[in-house]
Design a protein around this motif. Structure first.
Motif, short mmCIF file in Angstrom:
data_model
loop_
_atom_site.label_atom_id
_atom_site.label_comp_id
_atom_site.label_asym_id
_atom_site.label_seq_id
_atom_site.Cartn_x
_atom_site.Cartn_y
_atom_site.Cartn_z
N LEU A 190 -15.79 28.12 -69.92
CA LEU A 190 -15.11 29.40 -70.26
C LEU A 190 -13.70 29.24 -70.44
CD1 LEU A 190 -15.37 32.50 -69.88
CD2 LEU A 190 -14.84 32.29 -67.64
N ALA A 191 -13.45 29.13 -71.90
CA ALA A 191 -12.13 28.88 -72.31
C ALA A 191 -10.87 29.64 -71.89
CB ALA A 191 -11.94 28.49 -73.88
N ASP A 192 -11.32 31.32 -72.19
CA ASP A 192 -10.24 32.13 -71.96
C ASP A 192 -10.57 33.14 -70.46
OD1 ASP A 192 -8.58 31.30 -73.88
OD2 ASP A 192 -9.92 32.30 -75.44
N PHE A 193 -9.65 32.79 -69.58
CA PHE A 193 -10.09 33.73 -68.31
C PHE A 193 -8.85 34.56 -67.66
CE2 PHE A 193 -10.53 34.07 -63.66
CZ PHE A 193 -11.75 35.20 -63.77
N GLN A 194 -8.77 35.65 -67.32
CA GLN A 194 -7.98 36.25 -66.67
C GLN A 194 -8.58 37.17 -65.56
OE1 GLN A 194 -5.41 39.13 -68.93
NE2 GLN A 194 -4.01 39.50 -66.95
N MET A 195 -8.17 37.14 -64.41
CA MET A 195 -8.61 37.54 -63.22
C MET A 195 -8.21 38.93 -63.25
SD MET A 195 -10.73 37.08 -60.45
CE MET A 195 -10.40 35.51 -59.54
N ALA A 196 -9.05 39.87 -62.99
CA ALA A 196 -8.76 41.28 -63.15
C ALA A 196 -8.10 41.70 -61.73
CB ALA A 196 -10.08 42.20 -62.92
N PRO A 197 -7.12 42.42 -61.68
CA PRO A 197 -6.25 43.13 -60.50
C PRO A 197 -7.17 43.73 -59.58
CG PRO A 197 -5.72 44.46 -62.51
CD PRO A 197 -6.61 43.58 -63.01
N PRO A 198 -6.70 43.71 -58.28
CA PRO A 198 -7.77 44.18 -57.19
C PRO A 198 -7.60 45.70 -57.25
CG PRO A 198 -5.34 43.57 -56.37
CD PRO A 198 -5.21 43.18 -57.79
N ASP A 199 -8.52 46.39 -56.66
CA ASP A 199 -8.60 47.91 -56.47
C ASP A 199 -7.93 47.89 -55.13
OD1 ASP A 199 -10.19 47.22 -54.37
OD2 ASP A 199 -11.87 47.90 -55.43
N LYS A 200 -7.71 49.39 -54.51
CA LYS A 200 -6.95 49.36 -53.19
C LYS A 200 -7.49 48.92 -52.11
CE LYS A 200 -4.96 53.94 -54.50
NZ LYS A 200 -4.82 55.33 -54.52
N THR A 201 -8.91 48.68 -52.06
CA THR A 201 -9.51 48.25 -50.87
C THR A 201 -9.29 46.85 -50.78
OG1 THR A 201 -11.20 50.09 -50.63
CG2 THR A 201 -11.69 47.77 -49.70
N GLU A 202 -9.50 46.16 -52.02
CA GLU A 202 -9.21 44.63 -51.94
C GLU A 202 -7.68 44.22 -51.92
OE1 GLU A 202 -9.61 40.72 -52.12
OE2 GLU A 202 -11.09 41.92 -52.00
N ALA A 203 -6.85 45.05 -52.29
CA ALA A 203 -5.42 44.70 -52.14
C ALA A 203 -5.03 44.90 -50.73
CB ALA A 203 -4.65 46.02 -53.00
N ARG A 204 -5.80 45.76 -49.84
CA ARG A 204 -5.34 45.92 -48.52
C ARG A 204 -6.10 44.84 -48.03
NH1 ARG A 204 -7.53 51.43 -49.02
NH2 ARG A 204 -6.12 52.81 -49.28
N TYR A 205 -7.17 44.26 -48.23
CA TYR A 205 -7.76 43.01 -47.58
C TYR A 205 -6.59 41.65 -47.80
CZ TYR A 205 -11.76 45.04 -45.74
OH TYR A 205 -12.89 45.85 -44.87
N ARG A 206 -6.10 41.72 -49.04
CA ARG A 206 -5.45 40.56 -49.15
C ARG A 206 -4.19 40.56 -48.37
NH1 ARG A 206 -5.48 39.96 -55.94
NH2 ARG A 206 -7.47 39.64 -56.16
N LEU A 207 -3.61 41.90 -48.32
CA LEU A 207 -2.37 41.84 -47.62
C LEU A 207 -2.61 41.52 -46.01
CD1 LEU A 207 0.49 42.58 -47.86
CD2 LEU A 207 -0.01 45.00 -47.65
N LEU A 208 -3.71 42.22 -45.67
CA LEU A 208 -4.16 42.07 -44.24
C LEU A 208 -4.26 40.35 -43.92
CD1 LEU A 208 -4.89 43.16 -41.61
CD2 LEU A 208 -7.43 43.21 -42.46
N TRP A 209 -4.91 39.63 -44.90
CA TRP A 209 -4.87 38.21 -44.60
C TRP A 209 -3.67 37.64 -44.75
CZ3 TRP A 209 -7.96 34.68 -42.91
CH2 TRP A 209 -7.49 33.17 -43.12
N LYS A 210 -2.87 37.86 -45.55
CA LYS A 210 -1.29 37.47 -45.67
C LYS A 210 -0.54 37.74 -44.19
CE LYS A 210 2.55 36.94 -48.45
NZ LYS A 210 2.85 35.70 -48.35
N ARG A 211 -0.66 38.96 -43.87
CA ARG A 211 0.08 39.19 -42.54
C ARG A 211 -0.66 38.38 -41.46
NH1 ARG A 211 0.55 45.84 -43.64
NH2 ARG A 211 2.41 45.72 -45.12
N PHE A 212 -1.87 38.33 -41.42
CA PHE A 212 -2.40 37.64 -40.22
C PHE A 212 -2.01 36.10 -40.40
CE2 PHE A 212 -5.96 34.41 -39.30
CZ PHE A 212 -5.98 34.74 -37.96
#
Length: 284
Positions: A190-212
């Protein structure tokens, strides 16, 4: 006469080179794979991958020593400089002297390969805990940036752990990805790849993990050197807790980075990836 072997970069291709070296009674001075061009005063030979020749070489190695066959497969996945030449020397010594030298880990032919495989195994062990997956519309997605080609070894761990999930794991270094749907896993280039940005729910989980992660830290006992020893800094680039603000912005936010609505180049959830050439050396 010394010769440089050009092959396709696959494990079967390398084994075909070993077969050809004995068929032509010549010792390769080096190996060149894919589109890599090497200027050399030596003659060159292009070796086409022959599955039958590759199977005969591997069967012979396994008959002499099953341990050597595993070492050969794992060694091919490492980032060892001139790994093909080192592995060829191990095979040549095995065919010439038998498996006795494999008991001597300090053997000058065996030692570089043993060290490289230990490094590969260590990286696989660390990544079992360092991989961070995101929920992208019902598909779990993650990225890694290893030195070795770990997906053929690491993939089995996550496929067993998340056997009922649909997920992918992208290797930035080697431009390949592991795709898994229930009952099936495959590794594809897979030569070219870009991860899609998160939706609201995923963004909250990411922020929750960082805060933890930040909250459980004890400031008075902060030890950056120990942290980098237990969690090497080169892995931080793909770990949620070390990302900047952009990593936590949902796609519906005006500040979200534009990108594909789903992981680029990946089939719709539940649809197996289309047929294609297997990733080089994707054996066990």
């Amino acid at each position: 006469m010394d010769v440089i072997y050009h092959y396709d970069g696959s494990f079967e291709g390398f084994l075909s080179c070993v077969f050809d070296s004995y068929a032509h009674k010549e010792i390769p001075a080096g190996f060149c794979s894919g589109e890599d061009a090497v200027f050399s005063l030596f003659n060159s030979r292009t070796v086409l991958t022959d599955p039958d020749h590759a199977a005969r070489v591997l069967q012979k190695v396994a008959a002499l020593s099953p341990e050597a066959a595993v070492l050969l497969r794992r060694g091919f996945l490492t980032c060892l400089s001139e790994k093909e030449l080192h592995l060829f020397q191990v095979v040549a010594k095995l065919l010439r002297e038998g498996p006795g030298f494999l008991r001597n880990r300090s053997d000058e032919t065996l030692y570089p390969v043993i060290r490289a495989v230990q490094h590969l195994n260590g990286e696989v062990h660390l990544l079992k805990g360092f991989v961070r997956f995101s929920d992208l519309g019902g598909v779990l997605g993650g990225e890694i940036e290893p030195k070795n080609r770990v997906l053929p070894v690491l993939g089995g761990h996550f496929s067993a752990r998340f056997h009922n999930e649909r997920f992918f794991l992208y290797d930035r270094t080697h431009k390949e990805a592991l795709f898994h749907v229930p009952g099936q896993s495959v590794i594809r280039p897979l030569a070219d790849f870009q991860m899609a940005p998160p939706d609201k729910t995923e963004a909250r989980y990411r922020l929750l993990w960082k805060r933890f992660y930040d909250t459980i830290a004890i400031k008075e006992r902060e030890n950056p050197r120990l942290r980098m020893s237990n969690m090497p800094k080169r892995y931080w680039g793909t770990m949620t807790e070390f990302q900047g603000e952009d990593h936590f912005i949902p796609r519906t936010s005006p500040g979200a980075v534009s990108g594909p609505g789903a992981p680029a180049g990946i089939s719709a959830p539940g649809t197996p990836p289309p047929p294609g050439p297997s990733a080089p050396g994707s054996g066990p």
